[in-house]
Design a protein around this motif. Structure first.
Motif, short mmCIF file in Angstrom:
data_model
loop_
_atom_site.label_atom_id
_atom_site.label_comp_id
_atom_site.label_asym_id
_atom_site.label_seq_id
_atom_site.Cartn_x
_atom_site.Cartn_y
_atom_site.Cartn_z
N GLN A 200 0.80 -1.23 0.00
CA GLN A 200 0.00 0.00 0.00
C GLN A 200 0.83 1.27 0.00
OE1 GLN A 200 -3.31 -0.68 3.09
NE2 GLN A 200 -1.99 -2.47 3.10
N GLU A 201 2.14 1.17 0.27
CA GLU A 201 2.96 2.38 0.27
C GLU A 201 3.04 2.99 -1.13
OE1 GLU A 201 3.98 -0.81 0.65
OE2 GLU A 201 6.15 -0.87 1.03
N ARG A 202 2.69 2.22 -2.13
CA ARG A 202 2.59 2.74 -3.50
C ARG A 202 1.71 3.97 -3.58
NH1 ARG A 202 2.22 -2.47 -4.64
NH2 ARG A 202 3.98 -3.29 -5.81
N TYR A 203 0.65 3.99 -2.79
CA TYR A 203 -0.32 5.08 -2.88
C TYR A 203 0.10 6.28 -2.03
CZ TYR A 203 -2.70 1.00 -4.63
OH TYR A 203 -2.99 -0.14 -5.31
N GLY A 204 1.14 6.13 -1.25
CA GLY A 204 1.70 7.27 -0.53
C GLY A 204 0.93 7.69 0.71
N ASN A 205 -0.12 6.98 1.05
CA ASN A 205 -0.81 7.29 2.30
C ASN A 205 -1.53 6.04 2.78
OD1 ASN A 205 -3.76 7.32 1.41
ND2 ASN A 205 -2.82 8.74 -0.04
N MET A 206 -1.90 6.09 4.05
CA MET A 206 -2.54 4.94 4.68
C MET A 206 -3.87 5.37 5.26
SD MET A 206 -0.37 2.55 4.12
CE MET A 206 -1.01 1.25 5.15
N THR A 207 -4.68 4.40 5.62
CA THR A 207 -5.98 4.74 6.20
C THR A 207 -5.82 5.06 7.69
OG1 THR A 207 -6.41 2.47 6.86
CG2 THR A 207 -7.13 3.11 4.65
N ARG A 208 -6.79 5.78 8.20
CA ARG A 208 -6.82 6.09 9.62
C ARG A 208 -6.80 4.83 10.49
NH1 ARG A 208 -7.94 11.49 10.69
NH2 ARG A 208 -8.52 12.38 8.69
N VAL A 209 -7.46 3.80 9.99
CA VAL A 209 -7.54 2.53 10.73
C VAL A 209 -6.13 1.98 10.97
CG1 VAL A 209 -8.38 0.15 10.69
CG2 VAL A 209 -9.84 2.01 9.84
N TYR A 210 -5.29 2.07 9.97
CA TYR A 210 -3.92 1.59 10.09
C TYR A 210 -3.16 2.36 11.17
CZ TYR A 210 1.01 1.03 8.95
OH TYR A 210 2.35 0.81 9.03
N TYR A 211 -3.36 3.66 11.23
CA TYR A 211 -2.62 4.50 12.16
C TYR A 211 -3.16 4.45 13.60
CZ TYR A 211 -0.19 6.89 8.28
OH TYR A 211 0.61 7.19 7.21
N ARG A 212 -4.38 3.98 13.74
CA ARG A 212 -5.08 4.05 15.03
C ARG A 212 -4.28 3.51 16.21
NH1 ARG A 212 -10.61 1.17 15.50
NH2 ARG A 212 -10.20 1.22 17.72
N GLU A 213 -4.21 4.30 17.29
CA GLU A 213 -3.60 3.90 18.56
C GLU A 213 -2.11 3.64 18.49
OE1 GLU A 213 -6.00 0.96 20.54
OE2 GLU A 213 -7.78 2.20 20.24
N ALA A 214 -1.47 4.15 17.45
CA ALA A 214 -0.01 4.05 17.39
C ALA A 214 0.59 5.01 18.42
CB ALA A 214 0.47 4.41 16.00
N VAL A 215 1.68 4.59 19.05
CA VAL A 215 2.36 5.46 20.01
C VAL A 215 3.74 5.87 19.52
CG1 VAL A 215 1.07 4.56 21.99
CG2 VAL A 215 3.26 3.51 21.35
N GLY A 216 4.11 5.40 18.35
CA GLY A 216 5.40 5.78 17.79
C GLY A 216 5.45 5.43 16.33
N ALA A 217 6.37 6.08 15.61
CA ALA A 217 6.51 5.77 14.18
C ALA A 217 7.97 5.86 13.77
CB ALA A 217 5.67 6.73 13.34
#
Ligand code: GDP
Ligand code: MG
Length: 178
Positions: A70-87
């Motif tokens: 999915q990195e082909r599209y250059g962005n991810m969905t909110r669901v993927y990012y949810r509750e992350a505490v670091g990147a």
């Protein structure tokens, strides 16, 4: 014997960046101590778990989220990012276009997830494939300061060596094993 109570903390950490920068390789190296030249594009989202005995009382379970395809599209969905505490935002030191994409990934992250009270999720910049190119830290210091990264690491999934600097601490540049 005495029963010891250990607390277990689960942290969701995202690994983002353009296709081919080495996200999967870094995770594989960190979690499984392996490296492969073979390019394998997985589809979907992959998880890897790194268990760290932090101290006598605490076990940290780092859940590393790898994007695949999915990195082909250059962005991810909110669901993927949810509750992350670091990147970890990764680029490939041999391909300038992947460095240009770093801010796009950082913006995507900041626009889709925050910690409690709206604070940004701490993001660390990874300059990967440092086995391929000479050090470039002056540029990265100012880049991180100006763009809200906690700091940076030069990494190599291949040779396990690099330099790093975490900003806002007294620690100076270190050469160390990743
Ligand atoms: P991803 O698309 O971001 O997950 O990238 P991959 O982990 O699949 O890596 C893409 C390619 O770069 C593969 O052929 C890897 O073997 C190679 N690679 C990854 N990390 C390094 C590194 O630190 N040094 C070198 N020389 N090659 C690497
Ligand atoms: Mg991958």
């Amino acid at each position: 014997g005495a029963a010891t109570m250990q607390q277990e903390l689960l942290f969701k950490v995202l690994v983002i960046g353009d296709l081919g920068v080495g996200k999967t390789s870094i995770i594989k190296r960190y979690v499984h101590q392996i490296f492969s030249q073979h390019y394998r594009a997985t589809i979907g989202v992959d998880f890897a778990l790194k268990v760290l005995q932090w101290n006598n009382d605490t076990v940290i379970r780092l859940q590393l989220w790898d994007i695949a395809g999915q990195e082909r599209y250059g962005n991810m969905t909110r669901v993927y990012y949810r509750e992350a505490v670091g990147a970890l935002v990764v680029f490939d030191v041999t391909r300038a276009s992947t460095f240009d994409a770093v801010l796009k990934w950082k913006d995507d992250l900041d626009s889709k997830v925050t910690l409690n009270h709206g604070r940004p999720v701490p993001a660390v910049l990874l300059a990967n494939k440092c086995d391929q190119l000479a050090p470039q830290q002056p540029k990265l210091d100012s880049f991180c300061r100006e763009n809200g990264f906690v700091g940076w690491f030069e990494t190599s999934a291949k040779v396990r060596e690099g330099r790093h600097r975490i900003l806002n601490t007294k620690g100076s540049e270190d050469k160390q094993q990743c």
